[in-house]
Design a protein around this motif. Sequence first.
Motif, PDB file in Angstrom:
ATOM      1  N   LYS A   1       0.976  -1.281   0.089  1.00  0.00           N
ATOM      2  CA  LYS A   1      -0.099   0.066  -0.013  1.00  0.00           C
ATOM      3  C   LYS A   1       0.860   1.142  -0.018  1.00  0.00           C
ATOM      4  N   ILE A   2       0.829   2.074  -1.032  1.00  0.00           N
ATOM      5  CA  ILE A   2       1.623   3.467  -1.149  1.00  0.00           C
ATOM      6  C   ILE A   2       0.398   4.493  -0.853  1.00  0.00           C
ATOM      7  N   PRO A   3       1.055   5.470   0.192  1.00  0.00           N
ATOM      8  CA  PRO A   3       0.071   6.477   0.382  1.00  0.00           C
ATOM      9  C   PRO A   3      -0.132   7.391  -0.800  1.00  0.00           C
ATOM     10  N   GLN A   4      -1.171   7.892  -1.274  1.00  0.00           N
ATOM     11  CA  GLN A   4      -1.202   9.065  -2.476  1.00  0.00           C
ATOM     12  C   GLN A   4      -1.596  10.312  -1.900  1.00  0.00           C
ATOM     13  N   SER A   5      -1.465  11.257  -2.611  1.00  0.00           N
ATOM     14  CA  SER A   5      -1.385  12.809  -2.188  1.00  0.00           C
ATOM     15  C   SER A   5      -2.842  13.004  -1.799  1.00  0.00           C
ATOM     16  N   ASP A   6      -3.843  12.286  -2.310  1.00  0.00           N
ATOM     17  CA  ASP A   6      -5.321  12.505  -1.899  1.00  0.00           C
ATOM     18  C   ASP A   6      -5.540  11.693  -0.443  1.00  0.00           C
ATOM     19  N   GLY A   7      -4.766  10.879   0.122  1.00  0.00           N
ATOM     20  CA  GLY A   7      -4.885  10.218   1.092  1.00  0.00           C
ATOM     21  C   GLY A   7      -5.038   8.693   1.069  1.00  0.00           C
ATOM     22  N   SER A   8      -5.311   8.311  -0.042  1.00  0.00           N
ATOM     23  CA  SER A   8      -5.827   6.985  -0.219  1.00  0.00           C
ATOM     24  C   SER A   8      -4.444   6.103  -0.307  1.00  0.00           C
ATOM     25  N   ARG A   9      -4.563   4.971  -0.613  1.00  0.00           N
ATOM     26  CA  ARG A   9      -3.331   4.066  -0.272  1.00  0.00           C
ATOM     27  C   ARG A   9      -3.792   3.059  -1.730  1.00  0.00           C
ATOM     28  N   LEU A  10      -2.487   2.938  -2.540  1.00  0.00           N
ATOM     29  CA  LEU A  10      -2.473   2.173  -3.786  1.00  0.00           C
ATOM     30  C   LEU A  10      -1.433   1.106  -3.516  1.00  0.00           C
ATOM     31  N   SER A  11      -1.956  -0.236  -4.008  1.00  0.00           N
ATOM     32  CA  SER A  11      -1.119  -1.647  -4.267  1.00  0.00           C
ATOM     33  C   SER A  11      -0.670  -1.476  -5.512  1.00  0.00           C
ATOM     34  N   ARG A  12       0.706  -1.634  -5.796  1.00  0.00           N
ATOM     35  CA  ARG A  12       1.328  -1.508  -6.920  1.00  0.00           C
ATOM     36  C   ARG A  12       2.727  -2.329  -6.981  1.00  0.00           C
ATOM     37  N   SER A  13       3.446  -2.171  -8.296  1.00  0.00           N
ATOM     38  CA  SER A  13       4.830  -2.277  -8.181  1.00  0.00           C
ATOM     39  C   SER A  13       5.390  -1.092  -8.883  1.00  0.00           C
ATOM     40  N   GLY A  14       6.668  -0.851  -8.577  1.00  0.00           N
ATOM     41  CA  GLY A  14       7.194   0.340  -8.988  1.00  0.00           C
ATOM     42  C   GLY A  14       8.709   0.004  -9.158  1.00  0.00           C
ATOM     43  N   THR A  15       9.426   0.964 -10.178  1.00  0.00           N
ATOM     44  CA  THR A  15      10.595   1.217 -10.170  1.00  0.00           C
ATOM     45  C   THR A  15      11.391   1.871  -9.190  1.00  0.00           C
ATOM     46  N   SER A  16      12.588   1.473  -8.947  1.00  0.00           N
ATOM     47  CA  SER A  16      13.301   1.978  -7.852  1.00  0.00           C
ATOM     48  C   SER A  16      13.637   3.475  -7.915  1.00  0.00           C
ATOM     49  N   ASN A  17      13.543   4.045  -9.073  1.00  0.00           N
ATOM     50  CA  ASN A  17      13.801   5.521  -8.932  1.00  0.00           C
ATOM     51  C   ASN A  17      12.598   6.163  -8.536  1.00  0.00           C
ATOM     52  N   ARG A  18      11.420   5.653  -8.853  1.00  0.00           N
ATOM     53  CA  ARG A  18      10.047   6.262  -8.411  1.00  0.00           C
ATOM     54  C   ARG A  18       9.964   6.009  -6.852  1.00  0.00           C
ATOM     55  N   ILE A  19      10.226   4.718  -6.452  1.00  0.00           N
ATOM     56  CA  ILE A  19      10.094   4.448  -5.218  1.00  0.00           C
ATOM     57  C   ILE A  19      10.979   5.189  -4.098  1.00  0.00           C
ATOM     58  N   ALA A  20      12.398   5.493  -4.707  1.00  0.00           N
ATOM     59  CA  ALA A  20      13.367   6.454  -3.890  1.00  0.00           C
ATOM     60  C   ALA A  20      12.862   7.858  -3.889  1.00  0.00           C
ATOM     61  N   TRP A  21      12.069   8.470  -4.879  1.00  0.00           N
ATOM     62  CA  TRP A  21      11.531   9.845  -4.791  1.00  0.00           C
ATOM     63  C   TRP A  21      10.508   9.729  -3.909  1.00  0.00           C
TER      64      TRP A  21
END
Length: 173
Positions: free
Chosen positions: A46-66
């Motif tokens: 679960k990734i926190p989103q700017s609107d307060g929701s949480r999203l399940s997904r995969s991601g690239t390391s540069n985006r996750i580091a950001w």
Amino acid sequence: MPRKGDARPLADRFWEKVDIPHGGFGCWNWTAGLNTSGYGFLHLRKIPQSDGSRLSRSGTSNRIAWMLTHGSYPEKDISVCHTCDNPKCCNPAHLWLGTHSENMRDMSEKGRASWGERGFHAKLKESDIPEIRRRYDGGESSPSIARSFDVHYSSIYTVGKRTSWKHVPEAPR
């Protein structure tokens, strides 16, 4: 080795897969799995989103580091670009946000654009282009020329019409 369903915080799971050199200078390379483009890749929960929701997904390391550094995952139409041009790098000091167009312009300005024979799937060589153009201009069919070079006829058509391989100069007549 963490087991499947590792419940540790994302930051712990993420940064343990990054090789941070002594002093923290230079590229911080991702040491785990890579996607087909050479970018680090991690399955997320679960990734926190700017609107307060949480999203399940995969991601690239540069985006996750950001996200881990700046607190929010970049919108899908925003690229996380590298000043170092190293797809494995996760050093937040080497990352910047930009549009796809800005990222492509940056790549082109640095001479990393993969056009011509530098293209990932390129079968033709720059030295082939003058002959293809000569044969095409002489009236030979694209399928016939394509068989000679083991490419699809549409590749020959775009060379002959000068819509691809534009960087190759015309042969003197």
